[in-house]
Structures are given as structure tokens and as C-alpha cells.
Motif scaffolding. Structure first.
Motif, PDB file in Angstrom:
ATOM      1  N   GLY A  17      45.018  40.681  54.557  1.00 15.08           N
ATOM      2  CA  GLY A  17      46.270  39.966  54.356  1.00 15.08           C
ATOM      3  C   GLY A  17      47.448  40.732  54.928  1.00 15.08           C
ATOM      4  O   GLY A  17      47.288  41.652  55.733  1.00 15.08           O
ATOM      5  N   ILE A  18      48.654  40.347  54.496  1.00 12.88           N
ATOM      6  CA  ILE A  18      49.877  40.926  55.082  1.00 12.88           C
ATOM      7  C   ILE A  18      50.708  41.741  54.103  1.00 12.88           C
ATOM      8  O   ILE A  18      51.755  42.253  54.462  1.00 12.88           O
ATOM      9  CB  ILE A  18      50.766  39.807  55.681  1.00 12.88           C
ATOM     10  N   ARG A  19      50.233  41.908  52.857  1.00 15.23           N
ATOM     11  CA  ARG A  19      51.045  42.581  51.839  1.00 15.23           C
ATOM     12  C   ARG A  19      50.549  43.978  51.481  1.00 15.23           C
ATOM     13  O   ARG A  19      50.819  44.464  50.390  1.00 15.23           O
ATOM     14  CB  ARG A  19      51.123  41.709  50.601  1.00 15.23           C
ATOM     15  N   GLY A  20      49.801  44.626  52.371  1.00 11.76           N
ATOM     16  CA  GLY A  20      49.393  46.001  52.140  1.00 11.76           C
ATOM     17  C   GLY A  20      48.045  46.185  51.478  1.00 11.76           C
ATOM     18  O   GLY A  20      47.589  47.309  51.304  1.00 11.76           O
ATOM     19  N   GLU A  21      47.406  45.098  51.107  1.00  7.83           N
ATOM     20  CA  GLU A  21      46.074  45.218  50.505  1.00  7.83           C
ATOM     21  C   GLU A  21      45.076  45.591  51.605  1.00  7.83           C
ATOM     22  O   GLU A  21      45.226  45.196  52.758  1.00  7.83           O
ATOM     23  CB  GLU A  21      45.694  43.882  49.869  1.00  7.83           C
ATOM     24  N   PHE A  22      44.065  46.382  51.259  1.00  6.51           N
ATOM     25  CA  PHE A  22      43.062  46.806  52.236  1.00  6.51           C
ATOM     26  C   PHE A  22      41.716  46.945  51.558  1.00  6.51           C
ATOM     27  O   PHE A  22      41.632  47.111  50.343  1.00  6.51           O
ATOM     28  CB  PHE A  22      43.467  48.111  52.931  1.00  6.51           C
ATOM     29  N   SER A  23      40.659  46.853  52.352  1.00  2.00           N
ATOM     30  CA  SER A  23      39.312  46.948  51.789  1.00  2.00           C
ATOM     31  C   SER A  23      38.791  48.379  51.901  1.00  2.00           C
ATOM     32  O   SER A  23      39.101  49.106  52.839  1.00  2.00           O
ATOM     33  CB  SER A  23      38.360  45.964  52.458  1.00  2.00           C
ATOM     34  N   VAL A  24      37.989  48.731  50.906  1.00  2.40           N
ATOM     35  CA  VAL A  24      37.379  50.056  50.811  1.00  2.40           C
ATOM     36  C   VAL A  24      35.890  49.879  50.609  1.00  2.40           C
ATOM     37  O   VAL A  24      35.454  49.082  49.777  1.00  2.40           O
ATOM     38  CB  VAL A  24      37.973  50.847  49.622  1.00  2.40           C
ATOM     39  N   GLU A  25      35.110  50.611  51.397  1.00  2.00           N
ATOM     40  CA  GLU A  25      33.664  50.715  51.161  1.00  2.00           C
ATOM     41  C   GLU A  25      33.514  51.784  50.086  1.00  2.00           C
ATOM     42  O   GLU A  25      33.798  52.960  50.319  1.00  2.00           O
ATOM     43  CB  GLU A  25      32.949  51.124  52.446  1.00  2.00           C
ATOM     44  N   ASN A  26      33.119  51.362  48.893  1.00  2.00           N
ATOM     45  CA  ASN A  26      33.070  52.246  47.738  1.00  2.00           C
ATOM     46  C   ASN A  26      31.715  52.950  47.660  1.00  2.00           C
ATOM     47  O   ASN A  26      30.680  52.317  47.743  1.00  2.00           O
ATOM     48  CB  ASN A  26      33.312  51.426  46.463  1.00  2.00           C
ATOM     49  N   HIS A  27      31.736  54.272  47.479  1.00  2.00           N
ATOM     50  CA  HIS A  27      30.516  55.065  47.313  1.00  2.00           C
ATOM     51  C   HIS A  27      30.369  55.590  45.887  1.00  2.00           C
ATOM     52  O   HIS A  27      29.416  56.296  45.594  1.00  2.00           O
ATOM     53  CB  HIS A  27      30.504  56.263  48.267  1.00  2.00           C
ATOM     54  N   ALA A  28      31.331  55.278  45.029  1.00  2.00           N
ATOM     55  CA  ALA A  28      31.329  55.816  43.664  1.00  2.00           C
ATOM     56  C   ALA A  28      30.759  54.799  42.691  1.00  2.00           C
ATOM     57  O   ALA A  28      30.960  53.602  42.842  1.00  2.00           O
ATOM     58  CB  ALA A  28      32.744  56.187  43.247  1.00  2.00           C
ATOM     59  N   GLY A  29      30.082  55.292  41.697  1.00  3.22           N
ATOM     60  CA  GLY A  29      29.569  54.415  40.653  1.00  3.22           C
ATOM     61  C   GLY A  29      30.509  54.307  39.477  1.00  3.22           C
ATOM     62  O   GLY A  29      30.165  53.717  38.468  1.00  3.22           O
ATOM     63  N   SER A  30      31.699  54.866  39.590  1.00  2.58           N
ATOM     64  CA  SER A  30      32.662  54.892  38.495  1.00  2.58           C
ATOM     65  C   SER A  30      33.886  54.058  38.848  1.00  2.58           C
ATOM     66  O   SER A  30      34.803  54.542  39.499  1.00  2.58           O
ATOM     67  CB  SER A  30      33.093  56.337  38.212  1.00  2.58           C
ATOM     68  N   PRO A  31      33.929  52.795  38.423  1.00  4.44           N
ATOM     69  CA  PRO A  31      35.061  51.942  38.791  1.00  4.44           C
ATOM     70  C   PRO A  31      36.395  52.442  38.257  1.00  4.44           C
ATOM     71  O   PRO A  31      37.438  52.131  38.823  1.00  4.44           O
ATOM     72  CB  PRO A  31      34.691  50.578  38.202  1.00  4.44           C
ATOM     73  N   GLN A  32      36.400  53.257  37.196  1.00  4.40           N
ATOM     74  CA  GLN A  32      37.670  53.747  36.651  1.00  4.40           C
ATOM     75  C   GLN A  32      38.399  54.673  37.625  1.00  4.40           C
ATOM     76  O   GLN A  32      39.592  54.897  37.493  1.00  4.40           O
ATOM     77  CB  GLN A  32      37.490  54.423  35.289  1.00  4.40           C
ATOM     78  N   LEU A  33      37.701  55.175  38.644  1.00  5.96           N
ATOM     79  CA  LEU A  33      38.374  56.002  39.649  1.00  5.96           C
ATOM     80  C   LEU A  33      39.423  55.208  40.416  1.00  5.96           C
ATOM     81  O   LEU A  33      40.332  55.771  40.995  1.00  5.96           O
ATOM     82  CB  LEU A  33      37.352  56.607  40.617  1.00  5.96           C
ATOM     83  N   TYR A  34      39.271  53.881  40.446  1.00  5.40           N
ATOM     84  CA  TYR A  34      40.197  52.992  41.150  1.00  5.40           C
ATOM     85  C   TYR A  34      41.097  52.209  40.196  1.00  5.40           C
ATOM     86  O   TYR A  34      41.729  51.245  40.588  1.00  5.40           O
ATOM     87  CB  TYR A  34      39.412  52.003  42.013  1.00  5.40           C
ATOM     88  N   SER A  35      41.163  52.605  38.943  1.00  9.83           N
ATOM     89  CA  SER A  35      41.968  51.884  37.963  1.00  9.83           C
ATOM     90  C   SER A  35      43.452  52.020  38.291  1.00  9.83           C
ATOM     91  O   SER A  35      43.887  53.063  38.797  1.00  9.83           O
ATOM     92  CB  SER A  35      41.733  52.447  36.564  1.00  9.83           C
ATOM     93  N   PRO A  36      44.242  50.971  37.996  1.00 11.14           N
ATOM     94  CA  PRO A  36      45.684  51.097  38.199  1.00 11.14           C
ATOM     95  C   PRO A  36      46.226  52.349  37.504  1.00 11.14           C
ATOM     96  O   PRO A  36      45.864  52.651  36.369  1.00 11.14           O
ATOM     97  CB  PRO A  36      46.239  49.816  37.579  1.00 11.14           C
ATOM     98  N   GLY A  37      47.044  53.078  38.229  1.00  7.54           N
ATOM     99  CA  GLY A  37      47.603  54.332  37.724  1.00  7.54           C
ATOM    100  C   GLY A  37      46.848  55.566  38.188  1.00  7.54           C
ATOM    101  O   GLY A  37      47.376  56.672  38.145  1.00  7.54           O
TER     102      GLY A  37
END
Length: 102
Positions: A17-37
Motif C-alpha cells: 500500500g501507500i501508508r508505510g505498511e510493509f511485509s515481513v517474512e517472519n522467522h520467529a515463533g513468538s508473535p509478541q516480538l511484533y506486538s505494538p510498542g
């Protein structure tokens, strides 16, 4: 000067998109690493990293779509393409007995 040990948890793939969002190929099994904040780093191969705050994260077609502070448009998101996504080893969750980080 002591530098913290960094662990690669993903790779920046492409803008979305056009608002700064981007995709990441995730290698971690811990979703909290990407939590807001959370703070995640972006590092060019053999380069310096810069840490940015996660504003949002959502799954999309087998990858994650992130927005981070300071990345507000497609051009800024494009600069994250091919960068390693890293975290400080001290920020990783504790392992259960018998588990290891690769």
C-alpha cells in the motif's frame, strides 16, 4: 563499547500500500516480538541497525504486515526491503526446557 547481541527474526520483503505498511517474512515463533510498542531493529547486511517501535502487525498471505514509527509512506517502506529484522537477545522470551534458539 559493548553492543547487545542481536538475533535475526525476519526479513523485510516489500511495501504494502501507500501508508508505510510493509511485509515481513517472519522467522520467529513468538508473535509478541511484533506486538505494538515492541522495538525491532532493521539492519542492512553487515550494516548498522536502527530500532523502531511497532505500531501495528497483522498476518497477510503467510507473512506479517507491519507499520512502525517513522515509516509513513511507500517510499520509506521500500527502504526496508531486504533488511534483516532483529531484536536484542535479552528481549527474547524465555525458553521451555529442551528448547533452543537457532
Amino acid at each position: 563499547m559493548n553492543h547487545p547481541k542481536l538475533v535475526v527474526i525476519g526479513e523485510g520483503v516489500k511495501p504494502h500500500g501507500i501508508r508505510g505498511e510493509f511485509s515481513v517474512e517472519n522467522h520467529a515463533g513468538s508473535p509478541q516480538l511484533y506486538s505494538p510498542g515492541a522495538l525491532i531493529g532493521f539492519r542492512a547486511p553487515r550494516g548498522r541497525e536502527r530500532f523502531l517501535e511497532v505500531l501495528s502487525c497483522r498476518p497477510h498471505q503467510g507473512r506479517l504486515l507491519l507499520t512502525v514509527a517513522g515509516v509513513a509512506d511507500r517510499d520509506a517502506a521500500e527502504k526496508l526491503r531486504g533488511m534483516e529484522v532483529v531484536v536484542k537477545a535479552d528481549d527474547l522470551p524465555e525458553l521451555d526446557e529442551g528448547e533452543v534458539y537457532l
